[in-house]
Motif scaffolding. Structure first.
Motif, PDB file in Angstrom:
ATOM      1  N   GLN A 104       0.390  54.630  -8.405  1.00  0.00           N
ATOM      2  CA  GLN A 104      -0.223  53.871  -9.498  1.00  0.00           C
ATOM      3  C   GLN A 104      -0.642  52.496  -8.981  1.00  0.00           C
ATOM      4  OE1 GLN A 104      -0.656  54.852 -12.773  1.00  0.00           O
ATOM      5  NE2 GLN A 104       0.055  56.891 -12.184  1.00  0.00           N
ATOM      6  N   THR A 105      -1.695  51.951  -9.534  1.00  0.00           N
ATOM      7  CA  THR A 105      -2.147  50.617  -9.102  1.00  0.00           C
ATOM      8  C   THR A 105      -1.616  49.512 -10.000  1.00  0.00           C
ATOM      9  OG1 THR A 105      -4.172  50.902 -10.396  1.00  0.00           O
ATOM     10  CG2 THR A 105      -4.249  51.505  -8.042  1.00  0.00           C
ATOM     11  N   ALA A 106      -1.181  49.846 -11.185  1.00  0.00           N
ATOM     12  CA  ALA A 106      -0.693  48.823 -12.112  1.00  0.00           C
ATOM     13  C   ALA A 106       0.652  48.283 -11.642  1.00  0.00           C
ATOM     14  CB  ALA A 106      -0.552  49.408 -13.512  1.00  0.00           C
ATOM     15  N   ALA A 107       0.793  46.975 -11.689  1.00  0.00           N
ATOM     16  CA  ALA A 107       2.043  46.337 -11.255  1.00  0.00           C
ATOM     17  C   ALA A 107       3.211  46.739 -12.139  1.00  0.00           C
ATOM     18  CB  ALA A 107       1.878  44.822 -11.258  1.00  0.00           C
ATOM     19  N   GLU A 108       2.936  47.170 -13.370  1.00  0.00           N
ATOM     20  CA  GLU A 108       3.998  47.523 -14.306  1.00  0.00           C
ATOM     21  C   GLU A 108       4.415  48.991 -14.219  1.00  0.00           C
ATOM     22  OE1 GLU A 108       0.994  46.299 -15.346  1.00  0.00           O
ATOM     23  OE2 GLU A 108       1.546  44.183 -15.506  1.00  0.00           O
ATOM     24  N   ALA A 109       3.841  49.752 -13.291  1.00  0.00           N
ATOM     25  CA  ALA A 109       4.145  51.179 -13.198  1.00  0.00           C
ATOM     26  C   ALA A 109       5.433  51.384 -12.404  1.00  0.00           C
ATOM     27  CB  ALA A 109       2.991  51.916 -12.527  1.00  0.00           C
ATOM     28  N   PHE A 110       6.492  51.758 -13.095  1.00  0.00           N
ATOM     29  CA  PHE A 110       7.794  52.001 -12.474  1.00  0.00           C
ATOM     30  C   PHE A 110       8.218  53.436 -12.714  1.00  0.00           C
ATOM     31  CE2 PHE A 110       7.882  47.449 -12.567  1.00  0.00           C
ATOM     32  CZ  PHE A 110       8.683  47.095 -11.487  1.00  0.00           C
TER      33      PHE A 110
END
Length: 198
Positions: free
Chosen positions: A36-42
Motif C-alpha cells: 500500500q502507498t498510504a502512510a496509514e495502511a497497517f
C-alpha cells in the motif's frame, strides 16, 4: 477545534489510544502494509496473529526468552516455555545441563542429579587426591566449591522435583508486585488458575 467542556475526556481518550497504538507498534504486533502507498495502511504482523491466538502471557514469555538458545534446547525447551509449560521447560533445560556435564566430565550414565554434579565438580580431598574432572584449579578453592554448589542447587531445585512429582513453576512476583491487602495465597491462586498465567 471545539473547546473542551467541563468533564470532557476526549483529549485523554485520544492520548490513551495513541499510547495503545504506539505499544502495538513497539511490540511488533502491527506493521506498515508493504503493498500500500498510504502512510496509514497497517496490518497485523505474524507476531500479532500469534498474540491474538495465544494471548498476553504468550507475548510476555516470548519477550522473557528473547535469547539464542543452544541447538538442543531451541526446539524442545522454547516451545514448552511459550506454551506456558514451565515445569517441563525447566526439566528439559536441566536435563540438558546434566547431559552436557556428564559428557564433558566423561562420567558414567549411572551418575545422575546432584550426585553427578558433586562428582564432576568435587574438590580434591587432600593434596594428592585427583579432583573431579570439572574442578577449576584456576579459581579460588571457595569459588570452585561455589560452582559445584551452584550446579547441584540448580539440578536439585529445577530437575529433581519434577522428576518425581508435579511441580507448579510460575513467574516470580515480589511482594511489591502483589495486590495490596491480599494474602499471598490468594494472590497466588489468582495468578495460577490450574496452569500458570503471566
Amino acid at each position: 477545534m471545539r473547546s473542551a467542556l467541563p468533564g470532557d475526556r476526549s483529549a485523554e481518550t485520544v492520548q490513551l489510544l495513541s499510547e495503545a497504538w504506539g505499544w502495538l507498534q513497539a511490540k511488533c504486533l502491527m506493521a506498515w502494509t508493504v503493498d500500500q502507498t498510504a502512510a496509514e495502511a497497517f496490518t497485523t504482523t505474524r507476531r500479532g496473529r500469534e498474540f491474538l491466538r495465544h494471548g498476553a502471557h504468550w507475548l510476555r514469555a516470548v519477550e522473557r526468552l528473547d535469547v539464542d538458545l543452544v541447538y538442543e534446547l531451541e526446539f524442545t525447551a522454547r516451545p514448552q516455555f511459550l506454551r506456558g509449560d514451565y515445569e517441563t521447560t525447566a526439566f528439559t533445560a536441566m536435563k540438558e545441563v546434566e547431559v552436557q556435564v556428564r559428557r564433558r566430565a566423561g562420567l558414567s550414565d549411572s551418575l545422575v542429579g546432584t550426585k553427578l554434579m558433586q562428582e564432576a565438580f568435587r574438590p580434591p580431598k587432600n593434596p594428592s587426591d585427583q579432583a573431579g574432572p570439572l574442578w577449576r584449579d584456576d579459581l579460588d578453592p571457595g569459588e570452585s566449591v561455589a560452582q559445584m554448589e551452584l550446579f547441584k542447587g540448580a539440578i536439585g531445585v529445577f530437575k529433581n522435583p519434577s522428576s518425581h512429582r508435579r511441580v507448579l513453576l510460575r513467574p516470580h512476583r515480589s511482594r511489591r508486585d502483589r495486590p495490596p491487602g491480599r494474602p499471598t495465597s490468594q494472590a497466588a491462586a489468582q495468578d495460577c488458575r490450574g496452569s500458570c498465567r503471566w
